[in-house]
Design an enzyme around this catalytic site. Sequence first.
Site, PDB file in Angstrom:
ATOM      1  N   TYR A  92     -10.829  70.621  13.802  1.00 39.98           N
ATOM      2  CA  TYR A  92     -12.075  71.095  14.413  1.00 39.98           C
ATOM      3  C   TYR A  92     -11.802  71.554  15.835  1.00 39.98           C
ATOM      4  CZ  TYR A  92     -13.934  67.560  11.104  1.00 39.98           C
ATOM      5  OH  TYR A  92     -14.208  66.769  10.028  1.00 39.98           O
ATOM      6  N   PHE A  93     -12.523  72.554  16.265  1.00 38.26           N
ATOM      7  CA  PHE A  93     -12.526  72.869  17.689  1.00 38.26           C
ATOM      8  C   PHE A  93     -13.662  72.045  18.296  1.00 38.26           C
ATOM      9  CE2 PHE A  93      -8.963  75.642  18.354  1.00 38.26           C
ATOM     10  CZ  PHE A  93      -8.494  75.675  17.056  1.00 38.26           C
TER      11      PHE A  93
ATOM     12  N   SER B 277      -8.272  67.519  14.484  1.00 35.74           N
ATOM     13  CA  SER B 277      -8.830  68.089  15.712  1.00 35.74           C
ATOM     14  C   SER B 277      -7.854  69.078  16.341  1.00 35.74           C
ATOM     15  CB  SER B 277      -9.109  66.943  16.706  1.00 35.74           C
ATOM     16  OG  SER B 277      -9.361  67.449  17.997  1.00 35.74           O
TER      17      SER B 277
ATOM     18  N   LYS C  65     -13.278  57.832  18.637  1.00 35.33           N
ATOM     19  CA  LYS C  65     -12.962  59.208  19.052  1.00 35.33           C
ATOM     20  C   LYS C  65     -13.200  59.488  20.538  1.00 35.33           C
ATOM     21  CE  LYS C  65     -17.369  61.257  18.626  1.00 35.33           C
ATOM     22  NZ  LYS C  65     -17.870  62.572  18.862  1.00 35.33           N
TER      23      LYS C  65
ATOM     24  N   THR D 296      -7.136  69.125  19.114  1.00 34.09           N
ATOM     25  CA  THR D 296      -6.444  68.382  20.164  1.00 34.09           C
ATOM     26  C   THR D 296      -4.953  68.260  19.866  1.00 34.09           C
ATOM     27  OG1 THR D 296      -6.816  66.492  21.621  1.00 34.09           O
ATOM     28  CG2 THR D 296      -6.744  66.026  19.280  1.00 34.09           C
TER      29      THR D 296
ATOM     30  N   LYS E 150      -4.577  61.287  15.781  1.00 36.70           N
ATOM     31  CA  LYS E 150      -4.817  62.443  14.895  1.00 36.70           C
ATOM     32  C   LYS E 150      -3.477  63.031  14.455  1.00 36.70           C
ATOM     33  CE  LYS E 150      -9.310  62.536  14.788  1.00 36.70           C
ATOM     34  NZ  LYS E 150     -10.029  62.148  13.558  1.00 36.70           N
TER      35      LYS E 150
ATOM     36  N   TYR F  50      -6.022  58.749  21.506  1.00 34.81           N
ATOM     37  CA  TYR F  50      -6.930  59.313  20.486  1.00 34.81           C
ATOM     38  C   TYR F  50      -6.261  60.524  19.830  1.00 34.81           C
ATOM     39  CZ  TYR F  50     -10.242  62.596  18.591  1.00 34.81           C
ATOM     40  OH  TYR F  50     -10.856  63.508  17.769  1.00 34.81           O
TER      41      TYR F  50
HETATM   42  C1  WQD Z   1     -15.552  70.533  26.985  1.00 31.14           C
HETATM   43  C2  WQD Z   1     -15.412  71.266  28.300  1.00 31.14           C
HETATM   44  C3  WQD Z   1     -14.650  69.906  30.142  1.00 31.14           C
HETATM   45  C4  WQD Z   1     -18.200  67.375  30.350  1.00 31.14           C
HETATM   46  C5  WQD Z   1     -12.942  66.454  23.371  1.00 31.14           C
HETATM   47  C6  WQD Z   1     -11.829  65.922  22.508  1.00 31.14           C
HETATM   48  C7  WQD Z   1     -11.902  66.572  21.159  1.00 31.14           C
HETATM   49  C8  WQD Z   1     -13.241  66.282  20.584  1.00 31.14           C
HETATM   50  C9  WQD Z   1     -14.307  66.914  21.478  1.00 31.14           C
HETATM   51  C10 WQD Z   1     -13.604  64.287  19.273  1.00 31.14           C
HETATM   52  C11 WQD Z   1     -14.161  70.859  29.078  1.00 31.14           C
HETATM   53  C12 WQD Z   1     -16.058  70.419  30.388  1.00 31.14           C
HETATM   54  C13 WQD Z   1     -17.283  68.339  29.971  1.00 31.14           C
HETATM   55  C14 WQD Z   1     -18.825  67.466  31.631  1.00 31.14           C
HETATM   56  C15 WQD Z   1     -17.604  69.486  32.051  1.00 31.14           C
HETATM   57  N1  WQD Z   1     -13.456  64.893  20.481  1.00 31.14           N
HETATM   58  N2  WQD Z   1     -17.000  69.372  30.805  1.00 31.14           N
HETATM   59  N3  WQD Z   1     -18.498  68.534  32.431  1.00 31.14           N
HETATM   60  O1  WQD Z   1     -12.587  67.675  26.080  1.00 31.14           O
HETATM   61  O2  WQD Z   1     -12.822  69.936  24.905  1.00 31.14           O
HETATM   62  O3  WQD Z   1     -12.749  67.841  23.566  1.00 31.14           O
HETATM   63  O4  WQD Z   1     -14.181  66.262  22.760  1.00 31.14           O
HETATM   64  O5  WQD Z   1     -13.442  64.774  18.195  1.00 31.14           O
HETATM   65  O6  WQD Z   1     -10.900  66.051  20.332  1.00 31.14           O
HETATM   66  O7  WQD Z   1     -10.600  66.264  23.096  1.00 31.14           O
HETATM   67  O8  WQD Z   1     -14.755  68.336  24.921  1.00 31.14           O
HETATM   68  O9  WQD Z   1     -17.118  68.356  25.593  1.00 31.14           O
HETATM   69  O10 WQD Z   1     -15.526  66.711  26.741  1.00 31.14           O
HETATM   70  O11 WQD Z   1     -15.362  69.142  27.260  1.00 31.14           O
HETATM   71  O12 WQD Z   1     -17.314  70.439  32.813  1.00 31.14           O
HETATM   72  O13 WQD Z   1     -19.657  66.624  32.041  1.00 31.14           O
HETATM   73  O14 WQD Z   1     -16.507  70.915  29.154  1.00 31.14           O
HETATM   74  O15 WQD Z   1     -13.875  69.994  31.317  1.00 31.14           O
HETATM   75  O16 WQD Z   1     -13.646  72.020  29.703  1.00 31.14           O
HETATM   76  P1  WQD Z   1     -13.158  68.487  24.979  1.00 31.14           P
HETATM   77  P2  WQD Z   1     -15.750  68.057  26.137  1.00 31.14           P
END
Ligand code: WQD
Length: 344
Positions: A180-181, A127, A87, A129, A156, A152
């Site tokens: 999921y969000f 997801s 993932k 996504t 999905k 990835y």
């Molecule tokens: C969240 C926000 C980043 C890290 C992904 C996958 C999703 C799921 C969850 C598996 C974004 C910001 C992040 C950092 C930051 N994966 N950020 N600094 O990208 O929404 O979702 O992970 O199931 O399918 O797409 O999650 O936590 O990586 O990012 O500013 O060091 O935090 O830009 O806006 P994301 P995330």
Amino acid sequence: MKKKILVTGGTGFIGSHTVVELQNAGFEPIIVDNLSNSSADVIDGIEKITGVRPKFVELDCNDMPALRALFLEEGNIAGVIHFAASKAVGESVEKPMLYYRNNLVSLLNIMDLMNEFGTKGFVFSSSCTVYGEPDVNPVTESAPVKPALSPYGNTKQIAEEIIRDASVAGVGYKSILLRYFNPIGAHPTTFIGELPNGVPQNLIPYLTQTAMGIRKELSVFGDDYNTPDGSCIRDYINVVDLAKAHVKALDRMLKDESDVALEVFNLGTGRGVSVLELINTFEQVTGVKVPHKIVGRRAGDIEKVWGSVEKANEVLGWKAVETLGDTLKSAWEWQLKLREKGLM
Ligand code: WQD
């Protein structure tokens, strides 16, 4: 006789919390995991929470002979919750073949065996996504699926299509896709939580490690988005709330409450929160500062996405109840526990 539920990827972050809620609801979860991205220590944590040690079988869902042997040995598996998948968005760009093979072959194996052995309910871990950058927020289940931004995300989408086509063709089980969000937080007992391998890619583990002093500074990926404070917006959902939704979905199918073969539900809070708002909330509820700086945007990031959750509320009778503050506190308490155990 408790109904047996196979939980693939059950030692993972969401899987382990779901195993706890399945036990709480009177099911007999059986964990299947290849431990490629988790540790069997999680089983100890589950046992500490519920007092019941779930059965654990170490195997890879791509190993059809081993998986078939499990179905044969267990006999009547009433339901399957399929979490097992790779993932990491970034890794999937570098290693697409690993992602397509691992995530899709494992799914096909599970689907074949459920049909062969008379499983009744199938919950698939999907997801938000699949929505890409929604045209409208909150995004509903009927919003168009957009071209995936990573292999990835594509696995999905393809998985959803495979399950949909199989349902239309007619299979012996009902299916529910849960989109999921952003799952965050940890169990309030701090016996289980998110165990990232190496440098965390996701926001919350990186944030709590920065607050702990393990990381020097949290980089905020951009503050020039078209949002109130310029940083990206997401729908952060408490992992225990998310786990409880899986039990609701399973119940719905095993009690034959739906007369359709396939249903889709968003699992979120229905509220969008920006990165900067989240950092501010964390600092408020924990009293711990998070050194952070604004840097450039991260490739592939969605500007804003949060879920419409009316359907899950009405049809599943499920609603996210934990506040963002309490959820962030649980993430921090988990981080403190990892430090106490010398794991971080
Ligand atoms: C969240 C926000 C980043 C890290 C992904 C996958 C999703 C799921 C969850 C598996 C974004 C910001 C992040 C950092 C930051 N994966 N950020 N600094 O990208 O929404 O979702 O992970 O199931 O399918 O797409 O999650 O936590 O990586 O990012 O500013 O060091 O935090 O830009 O806006 P994301 P995330």
